[in-house]
Design an enzyme around this catalytic site. Structure first.
Site, PDB file in Angstrom:
ATOM      1  N   VAL A   1       1.254  -2.311 -18.544  1.00 41.49           N
ATOM      2  CA  VAL A   1       1.967  -3.033 -19.773  1.00 41.49           C
ATOM      3  C   VAL A   1       1.844  -1.883 -21.125  1.00 41.49           C
ATOM      4  O   VAL A   1       2.523  -2.025 -21.799  1.00 41.49           O
ATOM      5  CB  VAL A   1       0.894  -4.115 -19.861  1.00 41.49           C
ATOM      6  CG1 VAL A   1       1.144  -4.809 -21.200  1.00 41.49           C
ATOM      7  CG2 VAL A   1       1.546  -5.045 -18.692  1.00 41.49           C
TER       8      VAL A   1
ATOM      9  N   LYS B   1      -6.352   9.706 -17.341  1.00 38.90           N
ATOM     10  CA  LYS B   1      -5.099   9.165 -17.366  1.00 38.90           C
ATOM     11  C   LYS B   1      -4.633   9.856 -18.672  1.00 38.90           C
ATOM     12  O   LYS B   1      -3.464  10.379 -18.620  1.00 38.90           O
ATOM     13  CB  LYS B   1      -5.168   7.526 -17.529  1.00 38.90           C
ATOM     14  CG  LYS B   1      -4.066   6.983 -17.570  1.00 38.90           C
ATOM     15  CD  LYS B   1      -4.252   5.251 -17.344  1.00 38.90           C
ATOM     16  CE  LYS B   1      -4.486   4.991 -16.078  1.00 38.90           C
ATOM     17  NZ  LYS B   1      -4.472   3.452 -16.356  1.00 38.90           N
TER      18      LYS B   1
ATOM     19  N   THR C   1      -7.195  -7.405 -16.965  1.00 41.15           N
ATOM     20  CA  THR C   1      -8.303  -8.623 -16.848  1.00 41.15           C
ATOM     21  C   THR C   1      -7.970  -8.955 -15.364  1.00 41.15           C
ATOM     22  O   THR C   1      -7.565 -10.079 -14.805  1.00 41.15           O
ATOM     23  CB  THR C   1      -7.618  -9.865 -17.659  1.00 41.15           C
ATOM     24  OG1 THR C   1      -5.824  -9.703 -17.270  1.00 41.15           O
ATOM     25  CG2 THR C   1      -7.478  -9.667 -18.967  1.00 41.15           C
TER      26      THR C   1
ATOM     27  N   PHE D   1       5.728 -10.607 -20.148  1.00 40.18           N
ATOM     28  CA  PHE D   1       6.536 -10.968 -19.326  1.00 40.18           C
ATOM     29  C   PHE D   1       7.112 -10.050 -18.294  1.00 40.18           C
ATOM     30  O   PHE D   1       8.000 -10.528 -17.516  1.00 40.18           O
ATOM     31  CB  PHE D   1       7.632 -12.187 -19.538  1.00 40.18           C
ATOM     32  CG  PHE D   1       6.895 -13.435 -20.182  1.00 40.18           C
ATOM     33  CD1 PHE D   1       6.391 -14.481 -19.516  1.00 40.18           C
ATOM     34  CD2 PHE D   1       6.496 -13.414 -21.598  1.00 40.18           C
ATOM     35  CE1 PHE D   1       5.385 -15.363 -19.995  1.00 40.18           C
ATOM     36  CE2 PHE D   1       6.156 -14.469 -22.203  1.00 40.18           C
ATOM     37  CZ  PHE D   1       5.337 -15.713 -21.184  1.00 40.18           C
TER      38      PHE D   1
ATOM     39  N   ASN E   1       3.640 -17.642 -14.425  1.00 45.52           N
ATOM     40  CA  ASN E   1       3.229 -16.925 -13.060  1.00 45.52           C
ATOM     41  C   ASN E   1       3.001 -18.141 -11.793  1.00 45.52           C
ATOM     42  O   ASN E   1       3.291 -17.784 -10.674  1.00 45.52           O
ATOM     43  CB  ASN E   1       2.171 -16.072 -13.203  1.00 45.52           C
ATOM     44  CG  ASN E   1       2.710 -14.583 -13.755  1.00 45.52           C
ATOM     45  OD1 ASN E   1       3.767 -14.505 -13.857  1.00 45.52           O
ATOM     46  ND2 ASN E   1       1.705 -13.975 -14.184  1.00 45.52           N
TER      47      ASN E   1
ATOM     48  N   TYR F   1      13.405 -16.462  -2.503  1.00 49.46           N
ATOM     49  CA  TYR F   1      13.437 -15.583  -1.259  1.00 49.46           C
ATOM     50  C   TYR F   1      12.429 -15.750  -0.328  1.00 49.46           C
ATOM     51  O   TYR F   1      11.087 -15.547  -0.757  1.00 49.46           O
ATOM     52  CB  TYR F   1      13.815 -14.204  -1.341  1.00 49.46           C
ATOM     53  CG  TYR F   1      15.080 -13.879  -2.052  1.00 49.46           C
ATOM     54  CD1 TYR F   1      16.312 -13.825  -1.214  1.00 49.46           C
ATOM     55  CD2 TYR F   1      15.257 -13.733  -3.424  1.00 49.46           C
ATOM     56  CE1 TYR F   1      17.460 -13.474  -1.659  1.00 49.46           C
ATOM     57  CE2 TYR F   1      16.625 -13.694  -3.839  1.00 49.46           C
ATOM     58  CZ  TYR F   1      17.642 -13.499  -2.978  1.00 49.46           C
ATOM     59  OH  TYR F   1      19.009 -13.397  -3.708  1.00 49.46           O
TER      60      TYR F   1
ATOM     61  N   GLY G   1       9.690 -14.628   2.630  1.00 49.04           N
ATOM     62  CA  GLY G   1       9.165 -13.225   2.810  1.00 49.04           C
ATOM     63  C   GLY G   1       7.850 -13.234   3.606  1.00 49.04           C
ATOM     64  O   GLY G   1       7.552 -14.194   4.058  1.00 49.04           O
TER      65      GLY G   1
ATOM     66  N   CYS H   1      -0.582  -9.521 -10.501  1.00 49.32           N
ATOM     67  CA  CYS H   1      -0.551 -10.646 -11.366  1.00 49.32           C
ATOM     68  C   CYS H   1      -0.704 -12.023 -10.582  1.00 49.32           C
ATOM     69  O   CYS H   1      -1.539 -12.731 -10.947  1.00 49.32           O
ATOM     70  CB  CYS H   1       0.744 -10.564 -12.190  1.00 49.32           C
ATOM     71  SG  CYS H   1       0.742  -9.128 -13.617  1.00 49.32           S
TER      72      CYS H   1
HETATM   73  N1  LIG Z   1       1.592  -5.178 -14.551  1.00 52.05           N
HETATM   74  C1  LIG Z   1       2.062  -6.214 -14.687  1.00 52.05           C
HETATM   75  O1  LIG Z   1       3.344  -6.223 -14.194  1.00 52.05           O
HETATM   76  C2  LIG Z   1       1.666  -7.144 -16.001  1.00 52.05           C
HETATM   77  C3  LIG Z   1       2.798  -7.805 -16.574  1.00 52.05           C
HETATM   78  C4  LIG Z   1       2.336  -8.879 -17.232  1.00 52.05           C
HETATM   79  C5  LIG Z   1       1.099  -8.769 -17.923  1.00 52.05           C
HETATM   80  N2  LIG Z   1       0.163  -7.998 -17.389  1.00 52.05           N
HETATM   81  C6  LIG Z   1      -1.161  -8.214 -17.703  1.00 52.05           C
HETATM   82  O2  LIG Z   1      -1.405  -7.305 -18.840  1.00 52.05           O
HETATM   83  C7  LIG Z   1      -2.641  -6.719 -18.855  1.00 52.05           C
HETATM   84  C8  LIG Z   1      -2.786  -5.288 -18.474  1.00 52.05           C
HETATM   85  O3  LIG Z   1      -2.284  -5.084 -17.315  1.00 52.05           O
HETATM   86  P1  LIG Z   1      -1.746  -3.739 -16.212  1.00 52.05           P
HETATM   87  O4  LIG Z   1      -1.135  -3.870 -15.007  1.00 52.05           O
HETATM   88  O5  LIG Z   1      -1.215  -2.786 -17.479  1.00 52.05           O
HETATM   89  O6  LIG Z   1      -3.508  -2.987 -16.062  1.00 52.05           O
HETATM   90  P2  LIG Z   1      -3.653  -1.658 -15.766  1.00 52.05           P
HETATM   91  O7  LIG Z   1      -4.856  -1.759 -14.847  1.00 52.05           O
HETATM   92  O8  LIG Z   1      -2.452  -0.866 -15.209  1.00 52.05           O
HETATM   93  O9  LIG Z   1      -4.078  -0.903 -17.161  1.00 52.05           O
HETATM   94  C9  LIG Z   1      -5.183  -1.240 -17.814  1.00 52.05           C
HETATM   95  C10 LIG Z   1      -5.821  -0.208 -18.805  1.00 52.05           C
HETATM   96  O10 LIG Z   1      -6.613  -0.514 -19.563  1.00 52.05           O
HETATM   97  C11 LIG Z   1      -7.700   0.615 -19.801  1.00 52.05           C
HETATM   98  N3  LIG Z   1      -8.760  -0.117 -20.465  1.00 52.05           N
HETATM   99  C12 LIG Z   1      -9.978  -0.742 -19.846  1.00 52.05           C
HETATM  100  N4  LIG Z   1     -10.669  -1.232 -20.757  1.00 52.05           N
HETATM  101  C13 LIG Z   1     -10.383  -0.521 -22.051  1.00 52.05           C
HETATM  102  C14 LIG Z   1     -10.988  -0.232 -23.240  1.00 52.05           C
HETATM  103  N5  LIG Z   1     -12.091  -1.017 -23.770  1.00 52.05           N
HETATM  104  N6  LIG Z   1     -10.308   0.566 -24.006  1.00 52.05           N
HETATM  105  C15 LIG Z   1      -9.231   1.155 -23.831  1.00 52.05           C
HETATM  106  N7  LIG Z   1      -8.751   0.914 -22.751  1.00 52.05           N
HETATM  107  C16 LIG Z   1      -9.208   0.293 -21.747  1.00 52.05           C
HETATM  108  C17 LIG Z   1      -7.894   0.803 -18.390  1.00 52.05           C
HETATM  109  O11 LIG Z   1      -8.292   2.201 -18.205  1.00 52.05           O
HETATM  110  C18 LIG Z   1      -6.576   1.073 -17.894  1.00 52.05           C
HETATM  111  O12 LIG Z   1      -5.763   2.151 -17.977  1.00 52.05           O
HETATM  112  C19 LIG Z   1      -3.240  -7.562 -17.621  1.00 52.05           C
HETATM  113  O13 LIG Z   1      -4.182  -8.550 -18.320  1.00 52.05           O
HETATM  114  C20 LIG Z   1      -2.195  -8.037 -16.848  1.00 52.05           C
HETATM  115  O14 LIG Z   1      -2.575  -9.367 -16.052  1.00 52.05           O
HETATM  116  C21 LIG Z   1       0.641  -7.100 -16.282  1.00 52.05           C
END
Ligand SMILES: NC(=O)c1ccc[n+]([C@@H]2O[C@H](COP(=O)([O-])OP(=O)(O)OC[C@H]3O[C@@H](n4cnc5c(N)ncnc54)[C@H](O)[C@@H]3O)[C@@H](O)[C@H]2O)c1
Length: 463
Positions: free
Chosen positions: A11, A35, A86, A155, A218, A261, A263, A270
């Site tokens: 995100v 990273k 989270t 989203f 979700n 769908y 599956g 998520c």
């Molecule tokens: N992945 C998706 O499709 C998606 C879609 C919508 C919402 N979200 C939500 O967005 C949020 C992030 O999801 P994601 O998939 O990007 O997670 P992710 O695990 O890919 O990335 C999170 C990043 O945050 C970093 N991080 C953790 N603590 C930190 C801090 N204190 N300071 C700086 N960086 C820190 C981690 O090292 C990691 O790189 C979650 O709450 C998720 O539910 C995700």
């Protein structure tokens, strides 16, 4: 605008890259030094179509940078996005440690008006806790810099993240009423203005409703999938074709065609964690969400459906058999292996003595890491899992093909080559990619999710 993104995962990266593309100056910060180094060297920690080029372009233009320097990142942005993970806590609730650590970092270093935007999916009340954490840090320093906290849930879908971010259906913004909220709203309006040129996509609401909206969305999507999966299993028993049923109900505009769908279960970062977190919130208020309990239970069972179909056909002891698996990521166009149905299926096949040759167009490395973890205590099983270089190589000499992820490349393979490559012309399809009648014509025994009876022989009923 000058924007800081805290958390450079799926995100955070997409948010940062898209805002940079629109001309903003973006500072992406992460605590994961590897990273950040990878990103600074032109690499990408995740697979997401189009993202690499987008980042390269904006890096070169100097509109995006990556760092682990917290103080510098807070000093940079008048708007600070929190986009950290989270993950689920042991009890299923959302673990807010990362969100609150980010909030404390902002409070520790900020020195002027700052708008804090929570983009992480976090339970109702999180913005308030973020506010308290920042206020506590400011108070400890004797600093009274003003700030506001708003909720702007994300989203986007992995695999189509850039398109979703650039052309959103809606932009949900939860902010307080009163002058502080108005100021925050005006800044967010300006930041998102390029997305609203065709029509206004902003949906304003109070903070708690915005936080709740993300979980509700979700939960609804997960419910549709589990609902269809349960109907598909019944369709198999009664001799109906779930695809025909999907079209039959989807034509009703109150229902619609999307997300219906059947599956082999949903996965990803998520739906599983967000439905569990919402269940947990509901429990705190003594308002059990019975539907979501069922949605989760149905999904857990659905991840086992392919293995069940296989053992029903081939027997409980699968030793001596080798299966080709097409698709490992939890869905196409991503390398995300979190909660992927392939993990449940492969563990089960290996536990029953089978050998597995797997292939995925993007998730091979992520899968190797995931299975190294899953099979840590089962070296014998791990030794019976290998990875093929391409989809046809996986199939050569296999006793059956099992399709787990609906990648485009699997949708129209060379069926002659496929049938000739397999030791037995047998397919278990967890994504219903092919027409059962066409498979019959090709002489392939084809097991589906709810379509096995397509072309059902009605004489069975009258005999
Ligand atoms: N992945 C998706 O499709 C998606 C879609 C919508 C919402 N979200 C939500 O967005 C949020 C992030 O999801 P994601 O998939 O990007 O997670 P992710 O695990 O890919 O990335 C999170 C990043 O945050 C970093 N991080 C953790 N603590 C930190 C801090 N204190 N300071 C700086 N960086 C820190 C981690 O090292 C990691 O790189 C979650 O709450 C998720 O539910 C995700």
């Amino acid at each position: 605008m000058k924007i800081t993104i805290i958390g450079t995962g799926y995100v955070g990266l997409v948010t940062g890259a898209c805002f940079a593309e629109l001309g903003n100056e973006v500072f992406c910060i992460d605590i994961d030094a590897r990273k950040i180094e990878l990103l600074n060297n032109g690499g990408l920690p995740v697979y997401e179509p189009g993202l690499k080029a987008l980042i390269a372009r904006n890096l070169q233009a100097g509109r995006i940078r990556f760092s682990t320097d917290l103080a510098a990142s807070v000093a940079h942005g008048a708007v600070q996005f929190i986009a950290v993970g989270t993950p689920p806590d042991e009890d299923g609730s959302a673990d807010l440690n990362h969100v609150l650590a980010a909030a404390r970092a902002i409070g520790r270093y900020m020195s002027r008006y700052t708008l804090v935007v929570n983009k992480s999916t976090a339970p109702v009340g999180t913005a308030q806790r973020v506010r308290q954490s920042i206020a506590a840090e400011l108070a400890a320093r004797g600093n009274d810099a003003p700030f506001a906290v708003v909720s702007n849930p994300e989203f986007l879908k992995e695999g189509a993240a850039i398109e979703d971010f650039m052309r959103p259906d809606r932009i949900v913004l939860g902010c307080a009423s009163g002058p502080e909220g108005q100021r925050a709203r005006a800044i967010m309006q300006r930041l998102y203005a390029p997305f609203n040129r065709n029509h206004d996509r902003m949906l304003y609401m109070d903070v708690r409703s915005a936080e709740f909206t993300k979980y509700a969305a979700n939960a609804m999507l997960a419910t549709r999938i589990s609902f269809m999966n349960e109907l598909a299993n019944l369709a198999d028993c009664v001799g109906a074709d779930i695809e025909a049923v999907r079209r039959g109900i989807g034509a009703d505009p109150r229902i619609g065609y999307d997300f219906l769908y059947a599956g082999c279960g949903y996965g990803g970062s998520c739906f599983p964690k967000d439905t569990s977190a919402l269940i947990r919130t509901a429990r705190q208020y003594d308002q059990p969400l019975r539907i979501l309990h069922a949605v989760n239970a149905v999904n857990a069972a659905q991840k086992e459906v392919l293995a069940k179909k296989m053992t029903a056909r081939l027997g409980m002891d699968l030793s001596g058999l080798r299966f080709a698996i097409w698709g490992l990521a939890f869905k196409p166009n991503t390398d995300d292996m979190r909660e992927a149905p392939s993990r449940v299926l492969i563990a089960e096949l290996l536990a029953r003595g089978a050998r597995v040759t797997a292939y995925d167009p993007a998730a091979m490395r992520a899968a190797e890491r995931a299975f190294a973890l899953d099979l840590k205590h089962a070296p014998d099983a791990r030794a019976r899992l290998d990875f093929a270089e391409n989809q046809m190589q996986a199939v050569l000499g296999a006793d059956a093909l099992v399709i787990v992820t609906e990648w485009q490349a699997f949708k129209s393979p060379d069926f002659q080559q496929l049938r000739d490559g397999l030791k037995t012309p047998l397919i278990f399809d967890g994504r219903n990619l092919y027409e059962p009648a066409a498979m019959r014509e090709l002489g392939i025994e084809y097991h589906t999710i709810g379509r096995t009876s397509a072309g059902y022989d009605e004489s069975r009923d009258t005999a």
